[in-house]
Design a protein around this motif. Structure first.
Motif, short mmCIF file in Angstrom:
data_model
loop_
_atom_site.label_atom_id
_atom_site.label_comp_id
_atom_site.label_asym_id
_atom_site.label_seq_id
_atom_site.Cartn_x
_atom_site.Cartn_y
_atom_site.Cartn_z
N ILE A 153 -13.44 3.38 -2.94
CA ILE A 153 -13.34 4.66 -2.01
C ILE A 153 -12.04 4.55 -1.09
CG2 ILE A 153 -14.65 5.98 -0.41
CD1 ILE A 153 -17.13 5.20 -1.80
N GLY A 154 -11.93 3.60 -0.26
CA GLY A 154 -10.81 3.43 0.51
C GLY A 154 -9.38 3.28 0.10
N GLY A 155 -9.37 2.58 -1.19
CA GLY A 155 -8.09 2.42 -1.59
C GLY A 155 -7.51 1.08 -1.17
N VAL A 156 -8.38 0.01 -0.72
CA VAL A 156 -7.84 -1.10 -0.02
C VAL A 156 -7.78 -2.40 -0.73
CG1 VAL A 156 -8.10 -2.68 1.94
CG2 VAL A 156 -8.16 -0.04 2.28
N GLU A 157 -6.94 -2.97 -1.13
CA GLU A 157 -6.98 -4.09 -1.85
C GLU A 157 -6.53 -5.42 -1.20
OE1 GLU A 157 -5.30 -5.70 -6.42
OE2 GLU A 157 -5.08 -3.68 -5.45
N PHE A 158 -7.18 -6.40 -1.18
CA PHE A 158 -6.81 -7.81 -0.74
C PHE A 158 -5.77 -8.63 -1.32
CE2 PHE A 158 -10.72 -7.30 1.35
CZ PHE A 158 -10.92 -7.93 2.55
N GLY A 159 -4.86 -9.17 -0.77
CA GLY A 159 -3.68 -9.82 -1.61
C GLY A 159 -3.79 -11.16 -1.53
N TYR A 160 -5.11 -11.57 -1.12
CA TYR A 160 -5.23 -13.11 -1.12
C TYR A 160 -6.72 -13.33 -1.37
CZ TYR A 160 -7.59 -12.42 3.37
OH TYR A 160 -8.50 -11.81 4.43
N VAL A 161 -7.12 -14.70 -1.85
CA VAL A 161 -8.20 -14.99 -2.00
C VAL A 161 -8.81 -15.94 -0.73
CG1 VAL A 161 -9.86 -16.25 -3.80
CG2 VAL A 161 -7.99 -14.68 -4.70
N PRO A 162 -9.83 -15.51 -0.23
CA PRO A 162 -10.34 -16.10 0.94
C PRO A 162 -10.56 -17.60 0.52
CG PRO A 162 -11.71 -14.19 0.81
CD PRO A 162 -10.88 -14.57 -0.34
N GLU A 163 -10.23 -18.51 1.40
CA GLU A 163 -10.54 -19.81 1.28
C GLU A 163 -11.63 -20.46 2.23
OE1 GLU A 163 -7.27 -22.38 1.60
OE2 GLU A 163 -5.80 -21.19 0.15
N VAL A 164 -12.87 -20.74 1.43
CA VAL A 164 -14.00 -21.03 2.32
C VAL A 164 -14.64 -22.52 1.69
CG1 VAL A 164 -14.25 -18.74 3.19
CG2 VAL A 164 -15.28 -19.43 1.04
N ASN A 296 -6.92 2.29 -7.06
CA ASN A 296 -7.59 3.47 -6.35
C ASN A 296 -6.50 4.00 -5.42
OD1 ASN A 296 -9.90 1.35 -6.74
ND2 ASN A 296 -10.29 3.44 -7.73
N VAL A 297 -5.96 5.07 -5.52
CA VAL A 297 -4.98 5.46 -4.62
C VAL A 297 -5.17 7.00 -3.95
CG1 VAL A 297 -2.42 6.28 -4.34
CG2 VAL A 297 -3.06 4.61 -6.37
N PRO A 298 -5.83 6.66 -2.71
CA PRO A 298 -6.17 7.92 -2.11
C PRO A 298 -4.98 8.47 -1.47
CG PRO A 298 -6.85 5.90 -0.74
CD PRO A 298 -6.26 5.45 -2.11
N PHE A 299 -5.00 9.74 -1.45
CA PHE A 299 -3.78 10.43 -0.52
C PHE A 299 -4.31 11.76 0.10
CE2 PHE A 299 -3.75 11.89 -5.10
CZ PHE A 299 -3.66 13.03 -4.99
N VAL A 300 -3.46 12.34 1.29
CA VAL A 300 -3.94 13.28 1.67
C VAL A 300 -2.76 14.38 1.76
CG1 VAL A 300 -5.68 12.39 2.87
CG2 VAL A 300 -3.47 12.38 4.02
N LEU A 301 -3.23 15.80 2.16
CA LEU A 301 -2.10 16.81 2.02
C LEU A 301 -1.91 17.03 3.38
CD1 LEU A 301 -3.48 17.26 -0.94
CD2 LEU A 301 -2.63 19.56 -0.49
N LEU A 306 -5.17 23.54 1.98
CA LEU A 306 -4.59 23.52 0.63
C LEU A 306 -5.44 22.51 -0.48
CD1 LEU A 306 -0.53 23.69 1.25
CD2 LEU A 306 -2.31 25.48 0.15
N ASP A 307 -6.26 21.84 0.01
CA ASP A 307 -6.81 20.99 -0.83
C ASP A 307 -7.76 21.71 -1.94
OD1 ASP A 307 -5.99 18.92 1.11
OD2 ASP A 307 -8.30 18.32 1.55
N LYS A 308 -8.44 22.60 -1.74
CA LYS A 308 -9.23 23.26 -2.65
C LYS A 308 -8.13 23.91 -3.71
CE LYS A 308 -12.31 26.79 -3.56
NZ LYS A 308 -13.49 27.94 -3.16
N GLN A 309 -7.07 24.51 -3.44
CA GLN A 309 -6.06 25.11 -4.32
C GLN A 309 -5.27 23.74 -5.04
OE1 GLN A 309 -5.82 28.30 -4.92
NE2 GLN A 309 -4.31 27.74 -6.59
N GLY A 329 -13.11 12.33 2.12
CA GLY A 329 -12.45 13.60 1.73
C GLY A 329 -10.87 13.28 1.11
N GLY A 330 -10.14 14.20 1.07
CA GLY A 330 -8.85 13.98 0.75
C GLY A 330 -8.75 13.89 -1.00
N MET A 331 -7.83 13.30 -1.51
CA MET A 331 -7.54 13.06 -2.90
C MET A 331 -7.59 11.73 -3.34
SD MET A 331 -7.25 16.14 -3.66
CE MET A 331 -7.11 17.39 -2.35
#
Length: 359
Positions: A153-164, A296-301, A306-309, A329-331
């Motif tokens: 939903i948020g379009g956030v990706e981790f660039g690492y694997v947690p070490e635990v 997943n790439v969210p973006f806003v205007l 103009l979102d609906k159009q 919201g957004g795209m």
């Protein structure tokens, strides 16, 4: 004529897979009936199941000491299954990174069965980034550590694997099969199918063998990984058509060059769209640059009036399902494996034209 589908899930499927399923729909393997009409215990379907498992093992280089399960209930079902299966041997504590909507759902479910320690959260900046590895520290006494490598939903990706120190559990619903992974770093990997694997209705789980005997007492049979493993994922009637289609997707992925090829395509597709967003004064990405998702790439205007159009015109242009999730919201454009580069090219061209006309 097929259109370009950017839906976050159920998502686009490879056209060759759909065409094969279409050809085989009424007469599968010369049996005179559909794959949906044969017993899941028939030799013909058992062969489908075994090949799907082996192909997935091949694609992800799954070690022999991991079970590969095909399960019902989607990833949401695994939000319950994870604590049920892992909180019964010693520690009743689970640790989480809270990175957005899907992490929140997993956390909420785990709290029903044990203690939850949120070691890091990105809520302070509206879940627009993945918390850095040096911003948290595991307590070392948890039964497992859970994170969501990609927030759909948020379009956030981790660039690492947690070490635990404890078993690492990952919800890879929206990134699995999009790049190579070192399965050995994880105790459990689970994923809903309806993004990079196949249709909705099935989930896959990779479970390290030593974690099959850690369940809570009175675990529901349908959520038990041990029961599923002992029954070959067939303790009850599985979603056979979804399993069959997932197997076809695995074969298609192998023919495309596997996860290495998918990773290169994902990098190229997402780069094209992010480069456009960064060059625009009309469109923008709400995600911090170092945490942007390839899937997943969210973006806003700049002017949300103009979102609906934008959505009306994009659909008329053959670009489907670009509306952002109702909670943010957004795209949003989802760029899973089955979304071709041509779709991204068409999207960027449309956005450039829309900006030229509306800015």
């Amino acid at each position: 004529m097929r259109k370009f589908n950017f839906c976050a899930g159920p998502a686009a499927l490879p056209q060759p897979v759909l065409e094969q399923a279409q050809r085989e729909l009424l007469d599968w393997q010369g049996l005179g009936c559909s794959v949906m009409e044969v017993s899941h215990r028939s030799p013909e379907f058992v062969e489908v199941a075994e090949r799907a498992e082996q192909d997935l093992r091949d694609l992800l280089s799954v070690p022999s000491n991991y079970k590969v399960l095909f399960l019902q209930g989607g990833a949401t079902g695994q939000f319950s299954a994870v604590p049920w299966n892992l909180l019964g041997a010693g520690s009743s504590k689970a640790e989480f990174i809270h990175s957005g909507s899907w992490a929140a759902k997993a956390i909420k479910e785990a709290r029903r069965y044990g203690e939850v320690n949120v070691v890091a959260s990105s809520e302070d900046r509206n879940f627009s980034y993945a918390p850095a590895a040096d911003s948290w520290q595991s307590s070392g006494d948890a039964a497992y550590f859970h994170y969501t490598p990609n927030e759909t939903i948020g379009g956030v990706e981790f660039g690492y694997v947690p070490e635990v120190e404890c078993p690492l559990v990952a919800d890879m619903s929206s990134t699995i099969l999009s790049q190579p992974i070192e399965v050995e770093k994880f105790g459990v990997i689970y994923a809903g199918a309806q993004k990079n694997i196949g249709p909705s209705g099935i989930a896959v789980a990779l479970i390290r063998d030593d974690l099959l005997d850690r369940s809570l007492e009175n675990i529901p049979r349908s959520l038990s990984w041990k029961v599923a493993a002992e029954a070959g994922s067939m303790d009850n009637t599985p979603p056979t058509f979804a399993w069959y289609l997932s197997g076809l997707v695995f074969q298609w992925l192998k023919g495309q060059g596997g996860v290495d090829a998918m990773a290169k395509q994902a990098d190229a597709k997402s780069k094209m769209l992010y480069d456009f967003l960064d060059s625009s004064d009309f469109f923008s990405s709400p995600v911090e640059e170092g945490s942007r998702s390839r899937m997943n790439v969210p973006f806003v205007l700049a002017d949300d009036r103009l979102d609906k159009q934008f959505l009306i015109e994009s659909e008329e242009a053959g670009l489907l399902s670009l509306k952002g999730h109702r909670s943010v919201g957004g795209m949003r454009a989802s760029l899973y494996n089955a979304v071709p580069m041509e779709a991204v090219e068409a999207l960027v061209a449309f956005m450039a034209d829309f900006e030229a006309r509306k800015a």
